[in-house]
Design an enzyme around this catalytic site. Structure first.
Site, short mmCIF file in Angstrom:
data_model
loop_
_atom_site.label_atom_id
_atom_site.label_comp_id
_atom_site.label_asym_id
_atom_site.label_seq_id
_atom_site.Cartn_x
_atom_site.Cartn_y
_atom_site.Cartn_z
N HIS A 211 0.86 -33.38 -37.81
CA HIS A 211 1.16 -31.95 -37.86
C HIS A 211 0.36 -31.19 -36.81
O HIS A 211 0.85 -30.24 -36.21
CB HIS A 211 0.85 -31.39 -39.25
CG HIS A 211 1.83 -31.86 -40.28
ND1 HIS A 211 1.59 -31.82 -41.63
CD2 HIS A 211 3.06 -32.38 -40.15
CE1 HIS A 211 2.63 -32.30 -42.27
NE2 HIS A 211 3.54 -32.67 -41.38
N GLU A 453 23.77 -51.28 -27.54
CA GLU A 453 22.39 -51.79 -27.43
C GLU A 453 22.31 -53.28 -27.72
O GLU A 453 21.21 -53.84 -27.84
CB GLU A 453 21.45 -50.99 -28.33
CG GLU A 453 21.88 -50.82 -29.77
CD GLU A 453 20.94 -49.92 -30.59
OE1 GLU A 453 19.85 -49.59 -30.11
OE2 GLU A 453 21.31 -49.60 -31.73
N ASP A 477 16.70 -51.35 -27.15
CA ASP A 477 17.19 -52.58 -27.76
C ASP A 477 18.02 -53.42 -26.79
O ASP A 477 18.01 -54.65 -26.86
CB ASP A 477 18.02 -52.26 -29.02
CG ASP A 477 17.11 -52.06 -30.22
OD1 ASP A 477 16.20 -52.89 -30.41
OD2 ASP A 477 17.29 -51.08 -30.96
N CYS A 524 20.31 -43.00 -24.32
CA CYS A 524 19.31 -42.35 -25.19
C CYS A 524 18.07 -43.21 -25.38
O CYS A 524 17.17 -42.84 -26.13
CB CYS A 524 19.92 -41.99 -26.53
SG CYS A 524 20.39 -43.41 -27.52
C1 PEP Z 1 17.31 -47.83 -28.25
O1 PEP Z 1 17.31 -48.94 -28.78
O2 PEP Z 1 17.26 -47.67 -27.04
C2 PEP Z 1 17.37 -46.62 -29.08
C3 PEP Z 1 17.50 -45.44 -28.55
O3 PEP Z 1 17.23 -46.77 -30.41
P1 PEP Z 1 15.80 -47.04 -31.12
O4 PEP Z 1 14.75 -46.88 -30.09
O5 PEP Z 1 15.72 -46.03 -32.21
O6 PEP Z 1 15.98 -48.44 -31.62
MG MG Z 2 17.92 -49.14 -30.86
#
Ligand code: PEP
Ligand code: MG
Length: 609
Positions: A211, A453, A477, A524
């Protein structure tokens, strides 16, 4: 009554004259550089001793307890409204959990009962009851429990002080600018501090998502947490440097070091001011190619910093953290609440809600996880959702219920086959039918996307594109599964690189399959927020990038400083190399050449790490 005191920093000693420079490393919690005299803030421990009551005093003590509860409630409400003004609605909700702690029936009933039975003062019993909860939460693993324990301590302190008629010490009375050094700071401490007199913060405890960290980021105070025994090493009044970008804190800095950091601070401030001016400007290359920059969040509270950093929505809401931070399964209505907070605070911008990505390293005591030899290849993400259908349905239902007239999208993690997508769509359809039958409104055309992924998803991208509305490439991933490198294993960190030509090819073929079908592609994973990859990803025609909110301005700056033609050429050239090292070297060299006049990406973290 009360022990409120004026807080005056001790006179600073001459820099560098007495002791050797000492550099400590902690967790970079909030960006920026602070230089100033250290002010040590260690609070007095609560002084609570049992006061024996006579029979006649008991009724009065009970009334006194009830009045103190009300006084504490008013204090918390006041702090909350101060927080709303300073940090906005969503961050201020932190204080709702303080109100819940105060209203806890066990606390109230046990105190009332024990005052009557044991005939001792309420402050002693409140302290005893809350210490017990504090200790049991601290004994559990995970940041959530630790934070809950800190919240309990914060509320206990207010309540005991109100019972004793003592005024709590807050940091609103500082007389001149200081760097605040403390073992730990509570959310209330931070909300009450006088921003104009706090240059920076450094604490012994806390992590990046504590926090303290969230609030300091909202208030834009440079901060480093997790510095262990910092308070034992500090000399109050002595100049100290806090580097919230790198997580370094320098004690007894030499005169040269001070000059160096004053210069760095000046550069950082001008760099940050310029970046913030970009907030309202579109993310597009100088020859007009539009990109969308979105943010990744784990906790609803983080959504507060998305728009302030120029994000155009949330590209990845990792909802499994609702499980991980609670320890129990969130109900459908709790989920509706959480999702609604995020969606409303972002409206009219899009919010991509990823269904629970549990398993692997994200396990929760609220689910019975089997012991597996390879959890990352085991019961994880979409596989759990498809097995625990009730849980999956509840999540779909919650997401749908906040989708009416809002830009809400669903994202499925760890898809490795068309079968999984079809099955998830079937379940979604059934949940929609159920809501319709119950006349609950929702968006029947809610976009459904999938994470790319797993290598099989890349190979099947053409077929998968027919089944959904968008792709989001999870490079974390994808690297792990493609290169057979455990993403959390430090023995193989050097092999974990998204610049491996195999990964670049995978992104390229995913984009091609999606665009052939007319659907957009986001990235992402961490790669999206790596400035070294920006030109490459723009050149590969990725449509959206989603990253930690703090990085957004930097990436926007890069995109707005280049042409699509340049980015395209960079991507083409990067494909000519056959090793990750060559690709990285090429990108570093190119970035330096193209952005020679921008201190943007290269100077900040890397040089100081
Ligand atoms: C990823 O695998 O790139 C992803 C964005 O998911 P996480 O990091 O939550 O596994
Ligand atoms: Mg992932």
């Amino acid at each position: 009554m009360g022990n409120s005191k004026k807080i005056v920093p001790v006179k600073a000693t001459a820099p560098g004259s007495l002791q050797n420079e000492l550099t400590l490393r902690g967790v970079p919690a909030s960006p920026g550089i602070a230089i100033g005299p250290a002010h040590l803030f260690t609070r007095d421990y609560l002084k609570v001793e049992p006061r024996v009551l006579s029979g006649k005093q008991i009724a009065r003590e009970i009334e006194h307890f009830q009045a103190a509860l009300e006084e504490t409630r008013q204090d918390i409400l006041k702090t909350k409204s101060k927080a709303v003004k300073q940090t906005g609605d969503i961050v201020a909700r932190l204080f709702d959990s303080h109100l819940l702690i105060l209203d806890d029936v066990t606390l109230i009933e046990e105190t009332l009962e024990r005052v009557k039975e044991e005939k001792v003062s309420a402050d002693w019993i409140v302290h005893d009851v809350m210490q017990r909860s504090y200790r049991s939460l601290k004994a559990q693993k995970g940041e959530y429990f630790s934070q809950r324990a800190d919240d309990i301590r914060d509320v206990a302190r207010r309540l005991v002080f109100n019972l004793q008629g003592v005024k709590d010490e807050y940091l609103s009375d500082l007389e001149k600018p200081v760097v605040l050094i403390a073992p730990d700071l509570s959310p209330s401490d931070i909300i009450h501090l006088d921003r104009s007199h706090v240059l920076g913060i450094a604490t012994n405890l806390g992590g990046a998502t504590s926090h303290t960290a969230i609030l300091t980021r909202s208030l834009e105070v440079p901060a480093v947490t997790g510095l262990k025994n910092l308070t034992e090493l500090i000399c109050p009044g002595q100049e100290v440097i806090v580097n919230g970008n790198s997580g370094k804190v320098i004690l007894h800095p030499s005169a040269e070091r001070l000059t160096e950091y004053r210069d760095k601070r000046k550069k950082f401030i001008s760099f940050w001011t310029r970046l913030k001016q970009l907030r309202e400007l579109p993310t597009q290359t100088t020859d007009g190619r539009r990109m969308r920059l979105l943010a990744n969040i784990e906790l609803p509270i983080e959504s507060a910093s998305v728009l302030t950093h120029g994000g155009e929505g949330i590209g990845l809401f990792r909802t499994e953290y609702l499980y991980l931070t609670r320890g129990t399964l969130p109900t459908e209505s709790e989920q509706i609440n959480e999702y609604r907070n995020v969606v409303e605070s972002l409206h009219p911008h899009p919010v991509v809600i990823r269904t629970f990505d549990l398993g692997g390293d994200k396990v929760t005591p609220s689910l019975d996880f089997p012991k597996e030899a390879n959890p990352f290849l085991g019961w994880r993400a979409i596989r759990i959702c498809l097995d625990l259908e009730e849980m999956f349905r509840a999540q779909f239902s919650a997401i749908l219920q906040v989708s009416q007239k809002r830009d809400v999208r669903i994202l499925l993690p760890l898809i490795s086959s068309v079968t999984e997508v079809r099955r998830a769509k079937q379940i979604l359809k059934e949940v929609m039918a159920d809501l319709k039958a119950r006349k609950i409104p929702f968006n029947p055309n809610i976009p459904l996307g999938i994470m790319i992924e797993v290598p099989s998803a890349v190979m099947m991208a053409k077929e998968l594109a027919r089944e959904c509305d968008f792709f989001s490439v999870g490079t974390n991933d994808l690297v792990q599964y493609t290169l057979a490198v455990d993403r959390g294993n430090e023995n193989v960190t050097h092999l974990f690189t998204p610049f491996h030509p195999a990964i670049l090819r995978m992104i390229k073929s995913t984009v091609r399959a999606a665009h052939d079908r007319g659907i957009p592609v986001a990235v992402c994973g961490e790669l999206a927020g790596d400035p070294l990859a920006t030109l490459l990803l723009v050149g590969l025609e990725v449509d959206e990038l989603s990253m930690a909110p703090l990085i957004l301005p930097e990436i926007k700056k890069i995109i707005r400083s280049t042409t699509f033609e340049t980015a395209h050429k960079v991507a083409q050239q990067a494909f000519r190399y056959s090793t990750a090292e060559e690709v990285e070297d090429y990108l570093i060299h190119t970035m330096k050449k193209i952005f020679a006049d921008l201190p943007v990406w290269f100077t900040r973290e890397k040089e100081d790490a």
